[in-house]
Write an enzyme that holds these catalytic residues in place. Sequence first.
Site, PDB file in Angstrom:
ATOM      1  N   ARG A  66      -3.130   1.578  18.589  1.00  0.00           N
ATOM      2  CA  ARG A  66      -4.515   1.191  18.274  1.00  0.00           C
ATOM      3  C   ARG A  66      -5.114   0.312  19.372  1.00  0.00           C
ATOM      4  O   ARG A  66      -5.815  -0.662  19.092  1.00  0.00           O
ATOM      5  CB  ARG A  66      -4.605   0.467  16.929  1.00  0.00           C
ATOM      6  CG  ARG A  66      -3.866   1.150  15.787  1.00  0.00           C
ATOM      7  CD  ARG A  66      -4.345   2.543  15.570  1.00  0.00           C
ATOM      8  NE  ARG A  66      -3.598   3.225  14.508  1.00  0.00           N
ATOM      9  CZ  ARG A  66      -3.740   4.512  14.236  1.00  0.00           C
ATOM     10  NH1 ARG A  66      -4.566   5.274  14.924  1.00  0.00           N
ATOM     11  NH2 ARG A  66      -3.054   5.066  13.259  1.00  0.00           N
ATOM     12  N   ASN A  75       5.563  -1.803  14.555  1.00  0.00           N
ATOM     13  CA  ASN A  75       6.420  -0.627  14.351  1.00  0.00           C
ATOM     14  C   ASN A  75       7.469  -0.651  15.454  1.00  0.00           C
ATOM     15  O   ASN A  75       7.271  -0.125  16.541  1.00  0.00           O
ATOM     16  CB  ASN A  75       5.603   0.663  14.450  1.00  0.00           C
ATOM     17  CG  ASN A  75       4.541   0.724  13.370  1.00  0.00           C
ATOM     18  OD1 ASN A  75       4.813   0.494  12.201  1.00  0.00           O
ATOM     19  ND2 ASN A  75       3.312   1.004  13.759  1.00  0.00           N
ATOM     20  N   LYS A 103       7.585  -6.114   9.974  1.00  0.00           N
ATOM     21  CA  LYS A 103       6.992  -5.090   9.109  1.00  0.00           C
ATOM     22  C   LYS A 103       8.167  -4.358   8.480  1.00  0.00           C
ATOM     23  O   LYS A 103       8.895  -3.643   9.165  1.00  0.00           O
ATOM     24  CB  LYS A 103       6.142  -4.137   9.953  1.00  0.00           C
ATOM     25  CG  LYS A 103       5.613  -2.914   9.210  1.00  0.00           C
ATOM     26  CD  LYS A 103       4.678  -2.069  10.091  1.00  0.00           C
ATOM     27  CE  LYS A 103       4.150  -0.850   9.358  1.00  0.00           C
ATOM     28  NZ  LYS A 103       3.204  -0.053  10.158  1.00  0.00           N
ATOM     29  N   GLU A 148       5.372   2.058   5.808  1.00  0.00           N
ATOM     30  CA  GLU A 148       5.064   3.212   6.667  1.00  0.00           C
ATOM     31  C   GLU A 148       6.277   3.654   7.487  1.00  0.00           C
ATOM     32  O   GLU A 148       6.178   3.885   8.694  1.00  0.00           O
ATOM     33  CB  GLU A 148       3.875   2.894   7.575  1.00  0.00           C
ATOM     34  CG  GLU A 148       2.615   2.585   6.775  1.00  0.00           C
ATOM     35  CD  GLU A 148       1.368   2.342   7.613  1.00  0.00           C
ATOM     36  OE1 GLU A 148       1.496   1.846   8.733  1.00  0.00           O
ATOM     37  OE2 GLU A 148       0.274   2.668   7.125  1.00  0.00           O
ATOM     38  N   ARG A 196       5.229  -9.364   6.747  1.00  0.00           N
ATOM     39  CA  ARG A 196       3.965  -8.703   6.384  1.00  0.00           C
ATOM     40  C   ARG A 196       3.979  -8.178   4.949  1.00  0.00           C
ATOM     41  O   ARG A 196       4.993  -7.661   4.467  1.00  0.00           O
ATOM     42  CB  ARG A 196       3.664  -7.566   7.357  1.00  0.00           C
ATOM     43  CG  ARG A 196       3.442  -8.085   8.760  1.00  0.00           C
ATOM     44  CD  ARG A 196       3.166  -6.953   9.715  1.00  0.00           C
ATOM     45  NE  ARG A 196       1.778  -6.592   9.819  1.00  0.00           N
ATOM     46  CZ  ARG A 196       1.324  -5.360   9.806  1.00  0.00           C
ATOM     47  NH1 ARG A 196       2.132  -4.336   9.635  1.00  0.00           N
ATOM     48  NH2 ARG A 196       0.042  -5.123   9.950  1.00  0.00           N
ATOM     49  N   ARG A 239      -3.029   2.612  -4.097  1.00  0.00           N
ATOM     50  CA  ARG A 239      -2.534   1.862  -2.933  1.00  0.00           C
ATOM     51  C   ARG A 239      -3.033   0.415  -2.941  1.00  0.00           C
ATOM     52  O   ARG A 239      -2.307  -0.501  -2.548  1.00  0.00           O
ATOM     53  CB  ARG A 239      -2.986   2.587  -1.666  1.00  0.00           C
ATOM     54  CG  ARG A 239      -2.780   1.806  -0.398  1.00  0.00           C
ATOM     55  CD  ARG A 239      -2.993   2.702   0.791  1.00  0.00           C
ATOM     56  NE  ARG A 239      -3.077   1.925   2.026  1.00  0.00           N
ATOM     57  CZ  ARG A 239      -3.204   2.455   3.219  1.00  0.00           C
ATOM     58  NH1 ARG A 239      -3.277   3.776   3.356  1.00  0.00           N
ATOM     59  NH2 ARG A 239      -3.276   1.697   4.290  1.00  0.00           N
ATOM     60  N   LYS A 251      -3.022  -8.759   4.906  1.00  0.00           N
ATOM     61  CA  LYS A 251      -4.252  -8.206   5.495  1.00  0.00           C
ATOM     62  C   LYS A 251      -5.467  -8.688   4.712  1.00  0.00           C
ATOM     63  O   LYS A 251      -5.367  -8.941   3.509  1.00  0.00           O
ATOM     64  CB  LYS A 251      -4.206  -6.674   5.501  1.00  0.00           C
ATOM     65  CG  LYS A 251      -3.253  -6.119   6.543  1.00  0.00           C
ATOM     66  CD  LYS A 251      -3.441  -4.613   6.774  1.00  0.00           C
ATOM     67  CE  LYS A 251      -2.449  -4.131   7.834  1.00  0.00           C
ATOM     68  NZ  LYS A 251      -2.604  -2.711   8.202  1.00  0.00           N
ATOM     69  N   ASP A 256      -6.748  -1.367   4.424  1.00  0.00           N
ATOM     70  CA  ASP A 256      -6.333  -1.374   5.820  1.00  0.00           C
ATOM     71  C   ASP A 256      -7.514  -1.553   6.762  1.00  0.00           C
ATOM     72  O   ASP A 256      -7.889  -0.607   7.459  1.00  0.00           O
ATOM     73  CB  ASP A 256      -5.617  -0.047   6.135  1.00  0.00           C
ATOM     74  CG  ASP A 256      -4.889  -0.083   7.455  1.00  0.00           C
ATOM     75  OD1 ASP A 256      -4.788  -1.162   8.039  1.00  0.00           O
ATOM     76  OD2 ASP A 256      -4.422   0.979   7.903  1.00  0.00           O
ATOM     77  N   GLU A 298      -9.943  -0.594  15.155  1.00  0.00           N
ATOM     78  CA  GLU A 298      -9.425   0.719  14.765  1.00  0.00           C
ATOM     79  C   GLU A 298     -10.409   1.500  13.898  1.00  0.00           C
ATOM     80  O   GLU A 298     -10.664   2.674  14.135  1.00  0.00           O
ATOM     81  CB  GLU A 298      -8.099   0.516  14.030  1.00  0.00           C
ATOM     82  CG  GLU A 298      -7.523   1.792  13.473  1.00  0.00           C
ATOM     83  CD  GLU A 298      -6.184   1.582  12.771  1.00  0.00           C
ATOM     84  OE1 GLU A 298      -5.689   0.446  12.744  1.00  0.00           O
ATOM     85  OE2 GLU A 298      -5.644   2.582  12.255  1.00  0.00           O
ATOM     86  N   GLU A 345     -21.565  -0.565   9.283  1.00  0.00           N
ATOM     87  CA  GLU A 345     -21.295  -0.250   7.871  1.00  0.00           C
ATOM     88  C   GLU A 345     -22.334   0.750   7.366  1.00  0.00           C
ATOM     89  O   GLU A 345     -22.009   1.711   6.668  1.00  0.00           O
ATOM     90  CB  GLU A 345     -21.346  -1.532   7.046  1.00  0.00           C
ATOM     91  CG  GLU A 345     -21.072  -1.325   5.566  1.00  0.00           C
ATOM     92  CD  GLU A 345     -20.994  -2.638   4.793  1.00  0.00           C
ATOM     93  OE1 GLU A 345     -21.412  -3.682   5.343  1.00  0.00           O
ATOM     94  OE2 GLU A 345     -20.517  -2.620   3.653  1.00  0.00           O
ATOM     95  N   TRP A 361      -1.743   9.403   1.836  1.00  0.00           N
ATOM     96  CA  TRP A 361      -1.843   7.989   2.191  1.00  0.00           C
ATOM     97  C   TRP A 361      -2.475   7.094   1.129  1.00  0.00           C
ATOM     98  O   TRP A 361      -2.643   5.901   1.349  1.00  0.00           O
ATOM     99  CB  TRP A 361      -2.614   7.838   3.504  1.00  0.00           C
ATOM    100  CG  TRP A 361      -1.940   8.519   4.642  1.00  0.00           C
ATOM    101  CD1 TRP A 361      -2.202   9.762   5.122  1.00  0.00           C
ATOM    102  CD2 TRP A 361      -0.850   8.015   5.428  1.00  0.00           C
ATOM    103  NE1 TRP A 361      -1.365  10.069   6.168  1.00  0.00           N
ATOM    104  CE2 TRP A 361      -0.516   9.009   6.369  1.00  0.00           C
ATOM    105  CE3 TRP A 361      -0.135   6.819   5.424  1.00  0.00           C
ATOM    106  CZ2 TRP A 361       0.511   8.843   7.301  1.00  0.00           C
ATOM    107  CZ3 TRP A 361       0.884   6.662   6.356  1.00  0.00           C
ATOM    108  CH2 TRP A 361       1.200   7.663   7.274  1.00  0.00           C
TER     109      TRP A 361
HETATM  110  C1  GCU Z   1      -2.671   0.830  10.171  1.00  0.00           C
HETATM  111  C2  GCU Z   1      -2.598   1.450  11.523  1.00  0.00           C
HETATM  112  C3  GCU Z   1      -1.184   1.613  11.982  1.00  0.00           C
HETATM  113  C4  GCU Z   1      -0.425   0.294  11.847  1.00  0.00           C
HETATM  114  C5  GCU Z   1      -0.556  -0.227  10.438  1.00  0.00           C
HETATM  115  C6  GCU Z   1       0.025  -1.613  10.248  1.00  0.00           C
HETATM  116  O1  GCU Z   1      -2.234   1.720   9.193  1.00  0.00           O
HETATM  117  O2  GCU Z   1      -3.245   2.690  11.517  1.00  0.00           O
HETATM  118  O3  GCU Z   1      -1.207   2.048  13.310  1.00  0.00           O
HETATM  119  O4  GCU Z   1       0.894   0.461  12.177  1.00  0.00           O
HETATM  120  O5  GCU Z   1      -1.902  -0.329  10.093  1.00  0.00           O
HETATM  121  O6  GCU Z   1      -0.759  -2.552  10.096  1.00  0.00           O
HETATM  122  O7  GCU Z   1       1.222  -1.775  10.246  1.00  0.00           O
END
Ligand code: GCU
Length: 650
Positions: free
Chosen positions: A142, A183, A263, A267, A300, A317, A341, A346, A374, A483, A513
């Site tokens: 991103r 990630n 994290k 995901e 997180r 979600r 967050k 997201d 993003e 927006e 998702w």
């Molecule tokens: C969003 C994003 C991902 C990122 C994720 C996160 O989904 O698209 O690229 O890894 O947030 O915050 O972990």
Amino acid sequence: MNTAFSPLWLGYEPLDTRFTGRAAIRCTSRVDRQCAAVSELITALSAMLPAAELTFGADSASMIFELDIADFLSEEEYTVSADERGASILGGSEAGLLYGVFAYLAAIRAAGGFVRISRRLRPALPLRMLDHWDNADGTIERGYSGSSFFFENGHLIVNERTEMYARLLASVGINACAINNVNVRGEAIKLITEDNLRDLGKLSALLKRWGIALYICVDFSAPMSLGKMRTADPLDINVSYWWQSKARELYSSAPALGGFLVKADSEGQPGPYAYGRDHADGANMLARALKPFGGKVIWRAFVYNCSQDWRDTRTDRACAGYRTFAPLDGHFDGNVILQVKNGPMDFQVREPVHPLFGAMKHTAVAAEFQLAQEYTGQQLHVCCLLPMIKQILAHRTYNGSQNDTVLGTISGAAAVANTGDDFCWTGSELAAANLYGFGRLCFEPTLAAEDILDEWISLTFGHNELVRETLLYILLGSHKAYEDYTAPLGLGWLCKPNHHYGPDPWGYEFDRWGTYNRADRDAVGIDRSMDGTGYAAQYYPPLCDMYSSPETCPDELLLFFCRVPYTHVLHSGKTVIQHIYDSHFEGCEQAEEFARLWDKLEGSIDRRVFDNGKKRFREQLRSAREWRDVINTFFRRLSGIEDEKGRKIY
Ligand code: GCU
């Protein structure tokens, strides 16, 4: 890697004073002359007073700048008292002193000369952090501003740019950063292996000098991937030992390390669930390994089921973060900070404030924002996030505490960084306002967005009334415009899948998702009341009731919380469908106006900046028109209801 870079708001220019005498910096014995505060003052004064003779000591100097550490100040606190003959700056520590020096320099630059200043300040939030999602190969998840300046071809980089980065962050009071992607699994570089420890030590020392603690993201299953163990179970004693010895190794090379950002079970990233453990088990095990070294674990809360069946209307979600973490309140060790967050989904352009704020009364919580745009135009569109961040910090949680705002319930804020090796760091020069303003807001959240922007404009572009007025108008109107021409009434997820740029109203509708708008021919929105997914019940009263009913839910969040027919009448007096049409036309007109106004700055700002902006405003306008047409057409065809103003909708 691009090695040329702009100084952004730290471009010191000669002040409009003909001072030619001797200017002295006087440090008491408690201030190391090599410290960052002193070096910044020297850099700035040499540039701002080019004809002055700069010395240490005070003999026969006409201007004196005194620096000292004072015990009556808390660690990051400072006082500045200054007039036309110099300044006295005190800090509770070297970091406090540094903030005092930066505040002083910003004030005299904004005023255009040596003015009277008297200020005492300490940061509102103890943790003020940037999270970089940089990969070892130099790409950035991103990232919209070029490549990483931390990594290249699998190596960690520490160079002049790193130093400039640290100065920029320190100048706005950021005191922590994580340099690698959350990630982590599968990453080519193993930041925590022997090969990189020396560089990690070098980087953390450089950052520490500027008051910034270095964090790294770690793979929860590292005992397996690196340690060749058969398990990463947080309650397995050998796993704990592995992390303890890893921590010892890390801190012996990089004693200034802040800790880990993790994290987990999110995901596809590994986590404690694989072993039937919960998130407190996972976080505490790492926290205990770091504790002897003063390290922290930032854990997180972005945990949800990302393999959902869209036909399942009960699974939501939005509910997941609270359901996972609220029952664990009070179970986390003192050196764990839960990073939540700003909203439950997201980083959409509009979401309700995350219900975990206020709910975690016995856990340290940091709010996570995303400066990397993003979902808000990827730095091709201008979208100033400061008013939104301010609104979120001021949001009342009604959790019963004396200061029940989000700001009152958190001990830190982190933001996904919007930087890269691009010359101007943030792709678009205007996106740097988000970086600047995020730091300033964490330090002084009572500042108005307009005042922060004003300050940033004068430090970046100098004093030109046309530039100032134009940029303020564009930046302050930019979030609403974005927006308006993208996702109306809190709907979200109307973007193209994967890369998240441009409109595709059903792009995420039938996917796994958990990102649905549930639009059909009769109605739109998600029922999140107790009769629906139950999400609204995660808020304290009166918010839970307010969000549950279309009669009381604020218009801007209506379709996030309620499912209503297109003919439902909003508080504004418009129907939902007419609001969708109108806002898309209006947002687009705003984008046209922004582009027009920018064009008028030709000649008043640097050519390169102007050209870069012009290109981006053109793209913003093209994209805004596409959004308008695709979204309006989608809803017109689905609902069969015409625009009452008879405008062209395909
Ligand atoms: C969003 C994003 C991902 C990122 C994720 C996160 O989904 O698209 O690229 O890894 O947030 O915050 O972990």
